[in-house]
Design a protein around this motif. Sequence first.
Motif, PDB file in Angstrom:
ATOM      1  N   ASN A  29       0.764  -1.257  -0.082  1.00  0.00           N
ATOM      2  CA  ASN A  29       0.137  -0.024  -0.012  1.00  0.00           C
ATOM      3  C   ASN A  29       0.994   1.363   0.079  1.00  0.00           C
ATOM      4  OD1 ASN A  29      -1.598   2.042   2.478  1.00  0.00           O
ATOM      5  ND2 ASN A  29      -2.570   1.725   0.522  1.00  0.00           N
ATOM      6  N   TRP A  30       0.538   2.324  -0.789  1.00  0.00           N
ATOM      7  CA  TRP A  30       1.326   3.511  -0.786  1.00  0.00           C
ATOM      8  C   TRP A  30       0.447   4.777  -1.306  1.00  0.00           C
ATOM      9  CZ3 TRP A  30       1.638  -0.165  -4.697  1.00  0.00           C
ATOM     10  CH2 TRP A  30       1.361   0.114  -6.049  1.00  0.00           C
ATOM     11  N   GLY A  31       1.050   5.814  -0.860  1.00  0.00           N
ATOM     12  CA  GLY A  31       0.393   7.098  -1.175  1.00  0.00           C
ATOM     13  C   GLY A  31       1.010   7.908  -2.406  1.00  0.00           C
ATOM     14  N   ALA A  32       0.010   8.699  -2.853  1.00  0.00           N
ATOM     15  CA  ALA A  32       0.390   9.600  -3.803  1.00  0.00           C
ATOM     16  C   ALA A  32       1.187  10.815  -3.489  1.00  0.00           C
ATOM     17  CB  ALA A  32      -0.964   9.874  -4.719  1.00  0.00           C
ATOM     18  N   ILE A  33       1.888  11.504  -4.018  1.00  0.00           N
ATOM     19  CA  ILE A  33       2.590  12.514  -3.496  1.00  0.00           C
ATOM     20  C   ILE A  33       1.928  13.681  -3.794  1.00  0.00           C
ATOM     21  CG2 ILE A  33       4.561  14.125  -4.157  1.00  0.00           C
ATOM     22  CD1 ILE A  33       6.058  11.454  -5.567  1.00  0.00           C
ATOM     23  N   GLU A  34       1.975  14.384  -2.511  1.00  0.00           N
ATOM     24  CA  GLU A  34       1.205  15.853  -2.488  1.00  0.00           C
ATOM     25  C   GLU A  34       2.271  16.991  -2.772  1.00  0.00           C
ATOM     26  OE1 GLU A  34      -0.672  16.147   1.467  1.00  0.00           O
ATOM     27  OE2 GLU A  34      -1.974  14.701   0.943  1.00  0.00           O
ATOM     28  N   PHE A  39      -1.077  29.040  -5.380  1.00  0.00           N
ATOM     29  CA  PHE A  39      -2.083  29.747  -4.866  1.00  0.00           C
ATOM     30  C   PHE A  39      -2.876  29.091  -3.730  1.00  0.00           C
ATOM     31  CE2 PHE A  39      -1.297  31.441  -9.103  1.00  0.00           C
ATOM     32  CZ  PHE A  39      -0.792  32.813  -8.632  1.00  0.00           C
ATOM     33  N   GLY A  40      -2.281  28.064  -2.999  1.00  0.00           N
ATOM     34  CA  GLY A  40      -2.745  27.275  -1.989  1.00  0.00           C
ATOM     35  C   GLY A  40      -3.249  25.911  -2.498  1.00  0.00           C
ATOM     36  N   GLY A  41      -3.641  25.362  -1.396  1.00  0.00           N
ATOM     37  CA  GLY A  41      -4.194  23.991  -1.443  1.00  0.00           C
ATOM     38  C   GLY A  41      -2.909  22.985  -1.918  1.00  0.00           C
ATOM     39  N   VAL A  42      -3.411  21.665  -2.198  1.00  0.00           N
ATOM     40  CA  VAL A  42      -2.482  20.813  -2.652  1.00  0.00           C
ATOM     41  C   VAL A  42      -3.131  20.022  -3.994  1.00  0.00           C
ATOM     42  CG1 VAL A  42      -1.490  20.512  -0.524  1.00  0.00           C
ATOM     43  CG2 VAL A  42      -3.347  18.970  -1.181  1.00  0.00           C
ATOM     44  N   LYS A  43      -2.264  19.450  -4.420  1.00  0.00           N
ATOM     45  CA  LYS A  43      -2.643  18.483  -5.897  1.00  0.00           C
ATOM     46  C   LYS A  43      -1.903  17.230  -5.631  1.00  0.00           C
ATOM     47  CE  LYS A  43       0.947  20.012  -8.957  1.00  0.00           C
ATOM     48  NZ  LYS A  43       1.345  20.732 -10.275  1.00  0.00           N
ATOM     49  N   HIS A  44      -2.400  16.280  -5.922  1.00  0.00           N
ATOM     50  CA  HIS A  44      -1.760  15.012  -5.718  1.00  0.00           C
ATOM     51  C   HIS A  44      -1.212  14.197  -7.051  1.00  0.00           C
ATOM     52  CE1 HIS A  44      -4.857  14.910  -2.520  1.00  0.00           C
ATOM     53  NE2 HIS A  44      -3.958  14.015  -1.890  1.00  0.00           N
ATOM     54  N   GLY A  87      -1.555   4.878  -6.866  1.00  0.00           N
ATOM     55  CA  GLY A  87      -1.587   4.748  -5.383  1.00  0.00           C
ATOM     56  C   GLY A  87      -2.683   5.677  -4.884  1.00  0.00           C
ATOM     57  N   ASP A  88      -2.800   5.746  -3.207  1.00  0.00           N
ATOM     58  CA  ASP A  88      -3.762   6.269  -2.815  1.00  0.00           C
ATOM     59  C   ASP A  88      -3.825   8.060  -2.992  1.00  0.00           C
ATOM     60  OD1 ASP A  88      -4.351   3.922  -1.939  1.00  0.00           O
ATOM     61  OD2 ASP A  88      -4.038   3.985  -0.083  1.00  0.00           O
ATOM     62  N   THR A  89      -4.610   8.575  -3.503  1.00  0.00           N
ATOM     63  CA  THR A  89      -4.636   9.927  -3.582  1.00  0.00           C
ATOM     64  C   THR A  89      -5.344  10.714  -2.613  1.00  0.00           C
ATOM     65  OG1 THR A  89      -6.658   9.660  -5.211  1.00  0.00           O
ATOM     66  CG2 THR A  89      -4.645   9.732  -6.182  1.00  0.00           C
ATOM     67  N   GLY A  90      -6.094  10.129  -1.806  1.00  0.00           N
ATOM     68  CA  GLY A  90      -6.956  10.701  -0.682  1.00  0.00           C
ATOM     69  C   GLY A  90      -6.334  10.636   0.785  1.00  0.00           C
ATOM     70  N   GLY A  91      -5.149  10.003   0.865  1.00  0.00           N
ATOM     71  CA  GLY A  91      -4.646   9.659   2.165  1.00  0.00           C
ATOM     72  C   GLY A  91      -4.628   7.889   2.110  1.00  0.00           C
ATOM     73  N   ASP A  92      -4.224   7.664   3.170  1.00  0.00           N
ATOM     74  CA  ASP A  92      -4.309   5.967   3.324  1.00  0.00           C
ATOM     75  C   ASP A  92      -5.766   5.359   3.378  1.00  0.00           C
ATOM     76  OD1 ASP A  92      -3.875   3.286   3.838  1.00  0.00           O
ATOM     77  OD2 ASP A  92      -2.349   3.694   5.647  1.00  0.00           O
ATOM     78  N   ASP A  93      -6.206   4.721   2.534  1.00  0.00           N
ATOM     79  CA  ASP A  93      -7.482   3.942   2.653  1.00  0.00           C
ATOM     80  C   ASP A  93      -7.563   2.730   3.250  1.00  0.00           C
ATOM     81  OD1 ASP A  93      -6.561   2.415   0.783  1.00  0.00           O
ATOM     82  OD2 ASP A  93      -7.671   3.143  -0.986  1.00  0.00           O
ATOM     83  N   GLY A  94      -6.449   2.315   3.750  1.00  0.00           N
ATOM     84  CA  GLY A  94      -6.303   0.963   4.610  1.00  0.00           C
ATOM     85  C   GLY A  94      -6.340  -0.035   3.529  1.00  0.00           C
ATOM     86  N   GLN A  95      -6.532  -0.075   2.044  1.00  0.00           N
ATOM     87  CA  GLN A  95      -6.566  -1.278   1.295  1.00  0.00           C
ATOM     88  C   GLN A  95      -5.122  -1.518   0.483  1.00  0.00           C
ATOM     89  OE1 GLN A  95      -9.498  -3.163   1.161  1.00  0.00           O
ATOM     90  NE2 GLN A  95     -10.135  -1.649   2.995  1.00  0.00           N
ATOM     91  N   ASP A  96      -4.913  -2.489   0.183  1.00  0.00           N
ATOM     92  CA  ASP A  96      -3.614  -2.790  -0.517  1.00  0.00           C
ATOM     93  C   ASP A  96      -3.879  -2.378  -2.022  1.00  0.00           C
ATOM     94  OD1 ASP A  96      -2.316  -4.073   1.693  1.00  0.00           O
ATOM     95  OD2 ASP A  96      -3.541  -5.860   1.520  1.00  0.00           O
ATOM     96  N   ASN A  97      -2.659  -1.789  -2.447  1.00  0.00           N
ATOM     97  CA  ASN A  97      -2.988  -1.311  -3.895  1.00  0.00           C
ATOM     98  C   ASN A  97      -2.557  -2.289  -4.816  1.00  0.00           C
ATOM     99  OD1 ASN A  97      -1.792   1.264  -2.307  1.00  0.00           O
ATOM    100  ND2 ASN A  97      -3.130   1.935  -4.189  1.00  0.00           N
TER     101      ASN A  97
END
Length: 204
Positions: A29-34, A39-44, A87-97
């Motif tokens: 399981n892994w996460g997308a890069i933020e 001008f503020g906010g984040v993109k994945h 990868g997980d784009t909204g934080g760790d969803d607890g599921q294996d990729n």
Amino acid sequence: MAINLSKGQRISLAKDDGSKLDYIEIGVNWGAIEKKKLFGGVKHQAVDLDASIGMFDDSGKIIDIIYFGQLTSKCSSIKHSGDDRVGDTGGDDGQDNEVIQINLNKVPSNVTQLALVLNSFSQQNFGEIPFASARIHNGRAGQGEVFATFDVANDASFSGRVSMILGSVYRHGAEWKFRSIGVAVEARDLKTTLASFAQDYISA
């Protein structure tokens, strides 16, 4: 209760009652890069990691490789769930990729080690990836319990590296054991990563 593994730790693949596990699944399981927006906010930013298994004999010879280009071993003992390119784009969803199924009873007798490796196909280095972990399920994911977990993130030694040896499933007499390794290597592709495993860990 799942075992939280540390680098170098070895565990027997056995149930609480001492009986052997004959089937396991290893999920990664892994996460997308933020990235911060101007001008503020984040993109994945999608992260394409590839979990693979190299099957070795006791001399270090590769018998077979299971990866996104070959989802089932020639002996049919190991199966790969397929390629996850995001990868997980909204934080760790607890599921294996990506999940690798291993029927230990069907692994050929000349195979003594199964190397679990992780490569960044898009060459994004592990120092940028927010989280990554491996989980061993003592049965099918979603049905069997999580037997052990191994976090492989937030280590300064991973910076700039795009390939990692997660661990190995190996024969120890009549049983199977798992060794957590969690070492990022200089290799930049699957073939070279498996060569690094054979050189550094096949007789260790």
